[in-house]
Scaffold this active site. Structure first.
Site, PDB file in Angstrom:
ATOM      1  N   LYS A 101      20.088 158.921   5.702  1.00 26.51           N
ATOM      2  CA  LYS A 101      21.086 157.904   5.360  1.00 26.51           C
ATOM      3  C   LYS A 101      20.399 156.570   5.084  1.00 26.51           C
ATOM      4  CE  LYS A 101      25.545 155.934   6.664  1.00 26.51           C
ATOM      5  NZ  LYS A 101      26.614 155.861   7.703  1.00 26.51           N
ATOM      6  N   THR A 102      19.979 156.404   3.859  1.00 24.97           N
ATOM      7  CA  THR A 102      19.366 155.155   3.406  1.00 24.97           C
ATOM      8  C   THR A 102      20.336 154.455   2.454  1.00 24.97           C
ATOM      9  OG1 THR A 102      18.343 156.201   1.486  1.00 24.97           O
ATOM     10  CG2 THR A 102      17.072 156.192   3.539  1.00 24.97           C
ATOM     11  N   TYR A 107      24.008 164.547  -7.726  1.00 26.81           N
ATOM     12  CA  TYR A 107      22.657 163.976  -7.811  1.00 26.81           C
ATOM     13  C   TYR A 107      22.143 164.009  -9.249  1.00 26.81           C
ATOM     14  CZ  TYR A 107      18.129 162.648  -5.822  1.00 26.81           C
ATOM     15  OH  TYR A 107      16.976 161.964  -5.480  1.00 26.81           O
ATOM     16  N   ASP A 130       9.253 143.048 -10.095  1.00 28.47           N
ATOM     17  CA  ASP A 130      10.373 143.759 -10.704  1.00 28.47           C
ATOM     18  C   ASP A 130       9.787 144.819 -11.628  1.00 28.47           C
ATOM     19  OD1 ASP A 130      12.550 144.702 -12.077  1.00 28.47           O
ATOM     20  OD2 ASP A 130      13.314 142.734 -12.668  1.00 28.47           O
ATOM     21  N   VAL A 131       9.916 146.084 -11.243  1.00 31.42           N
ATOM     22  CA  VAL A 131       9.249 147.148 -12.004  1.00 31.42           C
ATOM     23  C   VAL A 131       9.874 147.387 -13.368  1.00 31.42           C
ATOM     24  CG1 VAL A 131       8.383 148.314  -9.940  1.00 31.42           C
ATOM     25  CG2 VAL A 131      10.597 148.996 -10.918  1.00 31.42           C
ATOM     26  N   TYR A 187      12.704 164.109  -4.072  1.00 34.37           N
ATOM     27  CA  TYR A 187      13.747 164.829  -3.320  1.00 34.37           C
ATOM     28  C   TYR A 187      13.954 166.204  -3.940  1.00 34.37           C
ATOM     29  CZ  TYR A 187      18.365 165.987  -1.432  1.00 34.37           C
ATOM     30  OH  TYR A 187      19.419 166.623  -0.826  1.00 34.37           O
TER      31      TYR A 187
END
EC number: 1.3.1.9
Length: 250
Positions: free
Chosen positions: A189-190, A152, A61-62, A142
């Site tokens: 599409k993730t 975004y 878990d970062v 991105y």
């Protein structure tokens, strides 16, 4: 195969549509031994469906330094050293992605920066003693880091921070013969993208802006990732490589 018997850690596989999964597949195609990390037991169930029976899966878990440290101690005990690290982890609250940027909350800002950007620094800190000379670290970003992309908002700010972290890490780790680079992937599409308002429109517009009118795939991103991890990319240091079928050109 240019990654034969190399140990590479892949962080961020959520399901078969994940860019991280495209990276893992490409790494395996080139002979790498892939080590998967997962955030919690719920996410582990998804990774188990995709990983090979003998693949090493490690909880990480970062958001927790203790969890990151424990994860890399486990990896060290199991495989000794590693030759690459793929960081494909990001998060922002859905309400921080749309609306007015000036309405982003302090807590939302800090959370997005912590998981999406600082995590690369934290993970690198604990991975560094395990990384062999010639290793490559790759993260995912991105176009919204450098252009104002509708819906975004907070993630664009976090990705800009991440890209700057890439450059400073690359400068630091060059002395250890460890390369750090980022891939600016096109809209795919993730699971992560579906959290963006009007994501179908975003993907459609993105695909229309590619010179061949087709979108990039997780396999194409994965192939670039495998290259950047490998010795073939020995001259690529601190760069952000576009793998978006040319969307960034217009």
């Amino acid at each position: 195969m240019f990654l034969q018997n190399k140990n590479v850690v892949v962080m961020g596989v959520a399901n078969k549509k994940s860019i991280a999964w495209g990276c893992a597949k490409a790494l395996k195609d080139q002979g790498a031994n892939v080590i998967y990390t997962y955030q919690n037991e719920r996410m582990k169930k998804q990774v188990v469906k995709l990983a090979d029976e003998n693949d090493l899966l490690v909880e990480c878990d970062v958001a927790s330094d203790a969890s990151i440290q424990a994860a890399f101690e486990t990896i060290k005990n199991e495989v000794g050293t590693i030759d690459g690290l793929v960081h494909a982890i990001a998060f922002a609250k859905k309400e921080e992605l749309s609306g007015n940027v000036s309405d982003i909350t302090r807590d939302g800002f800090l959370l997005a920066q912590d998981i999406s950007s600082y995590s690369l620094l934290a993970v690198t800190h604990y991975a560094k003693p395990l990384l062999n000379p010639g290793s490559g670290i790759v993260t995912l970003t991105y176009l919204g880091s450098e252009r104002a992309i509708p819906n975004y908002n907070m993630m664009g700010i976090a990705k800009a921070s991440l890209e700057t972290a890439v450059k400073y890490l690359a400068f630091e780790l060059a002395a250890d013969k460890i390369r750090v680079n980022g891939i600016s992937a096109g809209a795919i599409k993730t699971l992560a993208v579906t959290g963006v308002k009007d994501y179908d429109q975003l993907i459609s517009i993105s695909n229309e802006r590619t010179p061949d009118k087709t979108g990039v795939t997780i396999e194409e991103v994965g192939n670039t990732c495998a290259f950047l991890v490998s010795d073939l990319a020995s001259g690529v240091v601190g760069d952000i490589i576009y793998v978006d079928k040319g969307v960034h050109l217009t």
